[in-house]
Design a protein around this motif. Structure first.
Motif, mmCIF file in Angstrom:
data_model
loop_
_atom_site.group_PDB
_atom_site.id
_atom_site.type_symbol
_atom_site.label_atom_id
_atom_site.label_comp_id
_atom_site.label_asym_id
_atom_site.label_seq_id
_atom_site.Cartn_x
_atom_site.Cartn_y
_atom_site.Cartn_z
ATOM 1 N N GLY A 297 -6.588 11.450 -4.743
ATOM 2 C CA GLY A 297 -6.478 10.010 -4.536
ATOM 3 C C GLY A 297 -5.220 9.623 -3.788
ATOM 4 N N THR A 298 -4.107 10.260 -4.156
ATOM 5 C CA THR A 298 -2.840 9.960 -3.480
ATOM 6 C C THR A 298 -2.890 10.389 -2.023
ATOM 7 N N ARG A 299 -3.422 11.583 -1.779
ATOM 8 C CA ARG A 299 -3.507 12.066 -0.398
ATOM 9 C C ARG A 299 -4.400 11.159 0.437
ATOM 10 N N ALA B 26 0.837 -1.206 0.000
ATOM 11 C CA ALA B 26 0.000 0.000 0.000
ATOM 12 C C ALA B 26 0.872 1.257 0.000
ATOM 13 N N ILE B 27 1.943 1.246 0.788
ATOM 14 C CA ILE B 27 2.843 2.407 0.834
ATOM 15 C C ILE B 27 3.578 2.572 -0.491
ATOM 16 N N LEU B 28 3.964 1.461 -1.107
ATOM 17 C CA LEU B 28 4.652 1.507 -2.394
ATOM 18 C C LEU B 28 3.789 2.192 -3.451
ATOM 19 N N TRP B 29 2.490 1.864 -3.456
ATOM 20 C CA TRP B 29 1.609 2.514 -4.435
ATOM 21 C C TRP B 29 1.588 4.027 -4.215
ATOM 22 N N ALA B 30 1.514 4.445 -2.951
ATOM 23 C CA ALA B 30 1.496 5.878 -2.656
ATOM 24 C C ALA B 30 2.796 6.544 -3.078
ATOM 25 N N VAL B 31 3.931 5.858 -2.871
ATOM 26 C CA VAL B 31 5.232 6.398 -3.279
ATOM 27 C C VAL B 31 5.284 6.578 -4.788
ATOM 28 N N LYS B 32 4.853 5.561 -5.538
ATOM 29 C CA LYS B 32 4.882 5.656 -6.998
ATOM 30 C C LYS B 32 3.945 6.752 -7.491
ATOM 31 N N SER B 33 2.768 6.835 -6.856
ATOM 32 C CA SER B 33 1.820 7.863 -7.262
ATOM 33 C C SER B 33 2.387 9.261 -7.011
ATOM 34 N N ARG B 34 3.057 9.452 -5.886
ATOM 35 C CA ARG B 34 3.650 10.759 -5.579
ATOM 36 C C ARG B 34 4.792 11.068 -6.548
ATOM 37 N N GLN B 35 5.556 10.051 -6.946
ATOM 38 C CA GLN B 35 6.674 10.283 -7.867
ATOM 39 C C GLN B 35 6.184 10.713 -9.248
ATOM 40 N N THR B 36 5.025 10.182 -9.647
ATOM 41 C CA THR B 36 4.486 10.606 -10.951
ATOM 42 C C THR B 36 4.055 12.073 -10.926
ATOM 43 N N ALA C 68 2.262 22.715 -7.114
ATOM 44 C CA ALA C 68 0.919 22.155 -7.192
ATOM 45 C C ALA C 68 0.625 21.315 -5.947
ATOM 46 N N SER C 69 -0.641 21.065 -5.706
ATOM 47 C CA SER C 69 -1.048 20.239 -4.571
ATOM 48 C C SER C 69 -1.053 18.757 -4.973
ATOM 49 N N ILE C 70 -0.875 17.903 -3.976
ATOM 50 C CA ILE C 70 -0.892 16.471 -4.233
ATOM 51 C C ILE C 70 -2.292 16.054 -4.666
ATOM 52 N N GLY C 71 -2.390 15.044 -5.514
ATOM 53 C CA GLY C 71 -3.685 14.565 -5.990
ATOM 54 C C GLY C 71 -4.555 14.057 -4.854
ATOM 55 N N GLU D 112 9.379 16.267 -0.715
ATOM 56 C CA GLU D 112 10.070 14.977 -0.725
ATOM 57 C C GLU D 112 9.115 13.888 -1.211
ATOM 58 N N VAL D 113 9.632 12.987 -2.014
ATOM 59 C CA VAL D 113 8.778 11.948 -2.574
ATOM 60 C C VAL D 113 8.990 10.612 -1.905
ATOM 61 N N LYS D 114 9.952 10.523 -1.016
ATOM 62 C CA LYS D 114 10.148 9.261 -0.322
ATOM 63 C C LYS D 114 9.049 9.049 0.707
ATOM 64 N N ALA D 115 8.623 7.789 0.860
ATOM 65 C CA ALA D 115 7.648 7.471 1.897
ATOM 66 C C ALA D 115 8.378 7.232 3.195
#
Length: 538
Positions: free
Chosen positions: A393-395, A369-379, A388-391, A524-527
């Motif tokens: 869905g990601t938030r 679950a955390i990996l998906w959030a990390v990838k989504s934030r990196q995109t 810009a603000s975080i999406g 920062e994009v790291k989880a």
């Protein structure tokens, strides 16, 4: 879909896991703790710790139970006796009131219960009202505040998605076993994928087994068609063959009569079972001519959850029927599948391995679950750098990750704290303990929605670490069966509970400390570096 099978499976693996991962975290947490259901219940009933330190044989304990029932309820319609086991020291007796006279309105019979000392037969003080480990066990498939049937459909739906995610994950990770030996810390997405692979492969056979057998335990609810067709709608015949019992009790009690001694029947049953002990006894129409006694074997080292039973005449002690010694292949298969899921057969070392494998499953779901959030934030990294603000869905996913991964330990710890801090005598005490569990979890989940960032991870992990790590100290302040006593004089289950929660507290504390290292930039994009579900594949 993608270009080839492996890439198509990556898509399926990601979404079949992500859509149900937060419910799966609850299922894994509750199911893993349930391997020590009896021990948790014992810890939450400190009034019984003295009796748990003493052991008694099943035959002697049964004699004491019958004497106690003769004193309390000689005219009862039915007696129930749960004999002591390696994991439960006291004897629980129960009885139903005698039937009303003919013509009188029938009322729903309430079961009356009592605890007795298996060595002396003396009545024991009832422990504080608590659901103990039973609440945690049922939570992982009944989800509490909803109709059980609805909850089991939800859990079955999530389990099916879990099974699909596991199989698709094995297909999509072509280097899954090689990656098991690889972990690259402080590498953001790469680190989370390494952690996800390692926890998935570490207990892969367990994950497949526990998911499949979980579906099998409720297979007759999910797929009733086959049984209905095979038995032509005759549910009684179906139940008799799949869940055999040692005969049916007489409908009427008959004249008054003297009961035969129970000891010879138990000894005969235990000889028939090659030395295995009885686990429970049901006496129908005690002290009457039509009395019958059903003796069920205690769960032992057999894989099957189904235990054989023998029925005796309650007046002359003659064997009337036996069942379960040779099950039909379908019933035997179902019993083994069910037994594998609940692991009642497991000795202490194997039970510990099941527990650790369950923790690995929790970590697998959480890291995914955390990996998906990390990838989504990196995109969204470029947009974030531009201000810009975080999406949305990601938030939302990041907040749900915190509320589930870090919030669930807080809820479990608060449940144990409530057991010690709520007054021992209070109305609806067990319900209040459960309310504390959900209130703590709800507070953690709502707080995570406010600001799902690294600081929130650190705060909730630190809270869980304190609450778990301080439980042994809480035990010192509220009971006389703390580690200083139980390590020397027992019961050992209470000592190991304190040691386990202390270890969990230290693990959560380590995660909070890791998160406290260094400063984090806004974009920062790291989880956060916490070890704790199913998610994406590279």
């Amino acid at each position: 879909m993608k270009e080839n099978l492996r890439q198509s499976m990556a898509w399926l693996h990601t979404w079949s896991g992500l859509l149900v991962c937060w419910v799966l975290l609850l299922i894994f947490a509750g199911g893993t703790a349930s391997y020590y259901q009896e021990e948790i219940t014992l810890w939450m009933e400190p009034e019984l710790h003295g009796a748990a330190a003493h052991k008694a044989g099943s035959v002697d304990a049964a004699d004491m139970a019958v004497k106690a029932l003769q004193q309390r309820a000689p005219d009862a319609q039915r007696w129930f006796i749960n004999l002591p086991t390696e994991r439960r020291g006291a004897v629980r007796i129960a009885w139903t009131a005698p039937p009303p006279p003919e013509g009188a309105p029938r009322k729903r019979q309430r079961l009356q219960t009592a605890l007795i000392d298996p060595l002396t037969g003396a009545a024991m003080a009832e422990p504080r009202d608590t659901r103990g480990g039973e609440f945690i066990y049922r939570l992982h498939f009944d989800l509490h505040y909803m109709p059980p049937l609805t909850a089991r459909w939800i859990v079955g739906f999530c389990a099916m998605f879990m099974l699909v995610s596991i199989i698709s994950g094995v297909i999509t990770h072509k280097r899954i076993f090689k990656d098991f030996f690889t972990f690259r810390p402080n590498k953001g997405q790469r680190s989370w994928l390494d952690a996800h692979n390692a926890t998935a492969v570490l207990a892969l056979p367990f994950h497949l087994m526990i998911t499949y057998t979980g579906l099998v335990t409720l297979m007759f609810m999910y797929m009733p068609g086959a049984a209905q067709v095979a038995y032509k709608g005759d549910r009684d015949k179906f139940t008799e063959e799949v869940f055999p019992s040692a005969g049916k009790p007489a409908k009427k009690p008959g004249e008054a009569a003297v009961m035969a001694p129970l000891r010879p029947m138990l000894e005969q049953a235990e000889r028939h079972w090659a030395g295995s002990h009885a686990g429970s006894i049901t006496v129908n129409h005690p002290n009457h001519a039509n009395a019958s006694i059903a003796v069920t074997r205690a769960g032992g080292r057999e894989l099957s959850y189904k235990q054989p039973a023998m029925q005796f005449d309650g007046v002359n002690g003659a064997l009337l029927a036996s069942a379960g010694d040779q099950l039909a292949p379908p019933a035997a298969t179902h019993g083994v599948m069910y037994g594998l899921h609940v692991a009642r057969f497991a000795e202490p070392l194997l039970r510990a391995l099941f527990f650790l494998s369950g923790l690995a499953g929790y970590a697998m779901v959480a890291t995914g679950a955390i990996l998906w959030a990390v990838k989504s934030r990196q995109t969204q990294a470029k947009a974030l750098k531009a201000g810009a603000s975080i999406g949305v869905g990601t938030r939302l996913a990041e907040a749900l990750n915190i509320g589930a991964v870090a919030g669930l330990p807080i809820a479990f710890a608060c449940y144990f704290w409530a057991n010690r801090l709520l007054p021992a005598v209070m109305e609806k005490r067990a319900e209040n303990e459960i309310a504390v569990f959900f209130a703590a979890w709800g507070a953690a989940a709502l707080l995570a929605q406010v600001k799902p960032d690294r600081a929130m991870w650190r705060l909730q992990l630190a809270a869980g670490a304190f609450l778990f790590g301080a439980i042994p100290l809480l035990n010192v302040l509220t009971t006389s069966s703390h580690l200083g006593v139980t390590m020397q004089n027992g019961p050992s289950a209470v000592a190991w509970f304190d040691i386990t929660v202390l270890a969990l507290g230290l693990l959560l504390g380590y995660g909070a400390l890791r998160l406290g290292r260094g400063k984090v930039k806004t974009n920062e994009v790291k989880a956060p570096a916490v070890s704790a579900g199913i998610g994406a594949a590279s």
